[in-house]
Design an enzyme around this catalytic site. Sequence first.
Site, mmCIF file in Angstrom:
data_model
loop_
_atom_site.group_PDB
_atom_site.id
_atom_site.type_symbol
_atom_site.label_atom_id
_atom_site.label_comp_id
_atom_site.label_asym_id
_atom_site.label_seq_id
_atom_site.Cartn_x
_atom_site.Cartn_y
_atom_site.Cartn_z
ATOM 1 C CD GLU A 116 29.116 17.120 -8.209
ATOM 2 O OE1 GLU A 116 29.087 17.970 -8.411
ATOM 3 O OE2 GLU A 116 29.082 17.275 -6.802
ATOM 4 C CG HIS A 244 20.294 18.340 -10.756
ATOM 5 N ND1 HIS A 244 20.595 16.507 -10.511
ATOM 6 C CD2 HIS A 244 21.521 18.704 -9.865
ATOM 7 C CE1 HIS A 244 21.783 15.889 -9.973
ATOM 8 N NE2 HIS A 244 22.118 17.243 -9.416
ATOM 9 N NE ARG A 292 24.592 19.731 -12.484
ATOM 10 C CZ ARG A 292 24.583 19.731 -11.471
ATOM 11 N NH1 ARG A 292 24.358 20.936 -11.339
ATOM 12 N NH2 ARG A 292 25.029 19.403 -10.948
ATOM 13 C CG HIS A 353 19.326 22.187 -9.761
ATOM 14 N ND1 HIS A 353 19.406 21.500 -8.431
ATOM 15 C CD2 HIS A 353 21.155 22.565 -9.698
ATOM 16 C CE1 HIS A 353 21.132 21.826 -7.492
ATOM 17 N NE2 HIS A 353 21.619 21.943 -8.249
ATOM 18 N NE ARG A 388 25.128 25.629 -10.479
ATOM 19 C CZ ARG A 388 25.109 24.717 -10.306
ATOM 20 N NH1 ARG A 388 26.157 24.621 -8.800
ATOM 21 N NH2 ARG A 388 24.322 23.773 -10.055
HETATM 22 P P1 FAD Z 1 20.936 31.122 -0.376
HETATM 23 O O1 FAD Z 1 21.758 30.286 -0.238
HETATM 24 O O2 FAD Z 1 19.815 30.253 -2.003
HETATM 25 O O3 FAD Z 1 20.248 31.960 0.726
HETATM 26 C C1 FAD Z 1 19.346 32.763 -0.128
HETATM 27 C C2 FAD Z 1 19.153 33.936 1.520
HETATM 28 O O4 FAD Z 1 18.030 34.906 0.767
HETATM 29 C C3 FAD Z 1 18.141 33.651 2.155
HETATM 30 O O5 FAD Z 1 18.673 33.589 3.118
HETATM 31 C C4 FAD Z 1 16.538 34.083 2.023
HETATM 32 O O6 FAD Z 1 15.788 33.531 2.598
HETATM 33 C C5 FAD Z 1 17.284 35.274 1.493
HETATM 34 N N1 FAD Z 1 15.994 35.880 0.121
HETATM 35 C C6 FAD Z 1 15.784 35.993 -0.672
HETATM 36 N N2 FAD Z 1 14.764 36.749 -0.981
HETATM 37 C C7 FAD Z 1 14.377 37.340 0.640
HETATM 38 C C8 FAD Z 1 13.683 38.974 0.539
HETATM 39 N N3 FAD Z 1 12.583 39.420 -0.381
HETATM 40 N N4 FAD Z 1 13.786 39.660 2.215
HETATM 41 C C9 FAD Z 1 14.955 38.936 2.465
HETATM 42 N N5 FAD Z 1 15.421 37.186 2.314
HETATM 43 C C10 FAD Z 1 14.916 36.687 1.125
HETATM 44 N N6 FAD Z 1 26.176 24.376 -5.026
HETATM 45 C C11 FAD Z 1 27.088 23.888 -5.427
HETATM 46 O O7 FAD Z 1 28.127 25.127 -5.772
HETATM 47 N N7 FAD Z 1 27.469 23.014 -5.068
HETATM 48 C C12 FAD Z 1 26.258 21.701 -4.500
HETATM 49 O O8 FAD Z 1 26.462 20.594 -4.391
HETATM 50 C C13 FAD Z 1 24.888 22.646 -5.148
HETATM 51 N N8 FAD Z 1 24.305 21.597 -4.405
HETATM 52 C C14 FAD Z 1 22.429 22.174 -4.628
HETATM 53 C C15 FAD Z 1 21.748 20.976 -4.248
HETATM 54 C C16 FAD Z 1 19.971 21.741 -4.557
HETATM 55 C C17 FAD Z 1 19.254 20.866 -4.379
HETATM 56 C C18 FAD Z 1 20.327 23.217 -4.446
HETATM 57 C C19 FAD Z 1 18.970 23.227 -4.222
HETATM 58 C C20 FAD Z 1 21.090 23.904 -4.968
HETATM 59 C C21 FAD Z 1 22.768 22.964 -4.982
HETATM 60 N N9 FAD Z 1 23.773 23.668 -5.291
HETATM 61 C C22 FAD Z 1 24.744 23.848 -5.594
HETATM 62 C C23 FAD Z 1 23.840 25.315 -5.232
HETATM 63 C C24 FAD Z 1 23.763 26.185 -4.371
HETATM 64 O O9 FAD Z 1 23.298 25.401 -3.366
HETATM 65 C C25 FAD Z 1 23.762 27.519 -4.800
HETATM 66 O O10 FAD Z 1 23.915 28.826 -5.613
HETATM 67 C C26 FAD Z 1 24.113 28.618 -3.419
HETATM 68 O O11 FAD Z 1 24.514 28.118 -2.168
HETATM 69 C C27 FAD Z 1 23.916 30.058 -3.495
HETATM 70 O O12 FAD Z 1 24.011 30.657 -2.583
HETATM 71 P P2 FAD Z 1 23.468 32.226 -2.127
HETATM 72 O O13 FAD Z 1 23.760 32.887 -1.102
HETATM 73 O O14 FAD Z 1 23.283 32.093 -3.154
HETATM 74 O O15 FAD Z 1 21.844 32.283 -1.628
HETATM 75 C C1 SIN Z 2 24.306 17.970 -6.601
HETATM 76 O O1 SIN Z 2 25.088 17.574 -5.722
HETATM 77 O O2 SIN Z 2 24.314 17.198 -8.007
HETATM 78 C C2 SIN Z 2 24.426 19.269 -7.093
HETATM 79 C C3 SIN Z 2 26.170 20.039 -7.031
HETATM 80 C C4 SIN Z 2 25.292 21.767 -7.795
HETATM 81 O O3 SIN Z 2 24.487 21.657 -8.252
HETATM 82 O O4 SIN Z 2 26.177 21.823 -7.938
#
Ligand code: FAD
Ligand code: SIN
Length: 533
Positions: A116, A244, A292, A353, A388
């Site tokens: 990537e 993104h 990015r 993103h 990032r």
């Molecule tokens: P999340 O997985 O977002 O979980 C947040 C949680 O908090 C959820 O359960 C939500 O319901 C809960 N919550 C929020 N507010 C409240 C509230 N007030 N009360 C109760 N619950 C609450 N990163 C990579 O490293 N590689 C990738 O390939 C990649 N691809 C991506 C593709 C997409 C489309 C997106 C959107 C993101 C991508 N990312 C990627 C980024 C990565 O997915 C996220 O940064 C990461 O998953 C965040 O994890 P987290 O546990 O911090 O939060």
């Molecule tokens: C992607 O798959 O392009 C997202 C990867 C990331 O947000 O780290």
Amino acid sequence: MIQTDFLVIGSGIAGLTYALKMAERFPDKKITVVTKAAADETNTKYAQGGIAGVTDFENDSFEKHINDTLIAGDGLCNEKVVEIVVKEGVERIRELINWGANFDKDADGDYALGMEGGHSEYRILHHKDVTGKEMERALIEKVQQYPNIEFHKHWFVIELITQHHLGYLITKSTPDIQCYGVYALNTTNNRIEKILAGTTLLATGGNGQVYRSTTNPSIATGDGVGMVYRAKGRVENMEFIQFHPTALYEPGIGGQAFLITEAVRGDGGILRNKYGAAFMERYDERKDLAPRDIVARAIDSEMKITGTEHVFLDCRHFDKEKFIHHFPNIYEKCLSIGIDITQHQIPVAPAAHYSCGGIKTDEWGQTSIRNLYAAGECASTGLHGANRLASNSLLEAMVFGHRAFEASSRQPGSTIDPDRIPDWSTAGTTDPKEMILITQSLKELQLLMSDYVGIVRTNVRLERAMRRLDLLWEETEKLYVSTTLSPQLGELRNMITVAYLIVKGAQFRKESRGLHYNTDYPEKSPILQNITL
Ligand code: FAD
Ligand code: SIN
């Protein structure tokens, strides 16, 4: 009222990593996971490209991954944290595999590593183009094996409980602010409950919904950041919002934009403008695989020059079977809207993103508030700096989920007489008469953030954004004190706070660095600075 030893807010990769480890080490302690939606409705579930990590020690090394992360971060990464995440990440990935997550392998049985933007080696472990879905599946299945984990779905956490709720005046300079738990709205019966906890972990994810076009699902409303800021905790570098480069452009479709993973460019996808010209070589020698911030700005510039709302991602030269093998989800999605990637180019445009800043933590996930930890996208650990590196966020979430677990399991946790914490007061509030007061304000917020505080910023745009935010804040606070609380109102309040913090950070930063580009200060400042609010 609920009393628990360890309270986890959020069921994405950060929250569940923490919960699993705590449950395993302390079978006699109670771990409570609260989430505002379905268990798996998280940013984690939508991750596509994969998780970065050094697993091929023949071609890759920790030094290379550290260096790539530092280059992307444009001078603002905390080097110690980068080293911690890169080195400890390998062990966390191994654990995830042991918990049942499957990553793709090649014909020799080795992990099929992806490429990537900003990476100097192939190092992305992935599961087709649905890596996050596979990880979330494995984590949720594992959590179900622990009887000491209690799960509350569809509970919206509203506020942190601190000394403020004991009647003390708390300001940013109050020493030793403590967290005793949270107030949460159980949306299945509309009751607001106290949850008292020895230790609380915020794992509430990102804030993409502050913008009109985002790859993030509807849960990504910056609630954790909003709560910490209101509780007078520290938040930093909020101006660094990552756009993104390649979200699928679908005219007339609002809400969450479908992502076309960067791994498609890693496999040879080429960005072209409306005249068919491959333009990235005019912006950076790394072309389509530059970091990015550079690619998103280049696309923004091409769209403005050519007067279009999107550019194209050209995959017509791909071997069809190979494309379908690696990206089945993207292939199907494109086909469903009439785009056969072997014959047509994919229309793409940048979309909000990822939030690089967030709740300020130390290298163990401890926030500025005692007994309150933060991990995952809601936290600002120092890993990402001003931008990032792709696929570093899942890695960071696991490393800091683990570190917060280690640190908080050594701490005694808060103890408070439950009778001293008042119940949530609904005095003076009535049911809302019109939801339009919330939905229209949300639309205004998303529009002003996209138009004034997007990829390219100016002083005038930021000033205008701030004035409009003041008005939205005033109107929303009036609603908040006079109407029964709903998740929509709580989220709007948090999103206005987050937007304010993004604009404030952008105004403080008198330079262009990483993801923050202000045409009034196009150069980098010689002084390296994190902006803490
Ligand atoms: P999340 O997985 O977002 O979980 C947040 C949680 O908090 C959820 O359960 C939500 O319901 C809960 N919550 C929020 N507010 C409240 C509230 N007030 N009360 C109760 N619950 C609450 N990163 C990579 O490293 N590689 C990738 O390939 C990649 N691809 C991506 C593709 C997409 C489309 C997106 C959107 C993101 C991508 N990312 C990627 C980024 C990565 O997915 C996220 O940064 C990461 O998953 C965040 O994890 P987290 O546990 O911090 O939060
Ligand atoms: C992607 O798959 O392009 C997202 C990867 C990331 O947000 O780290």
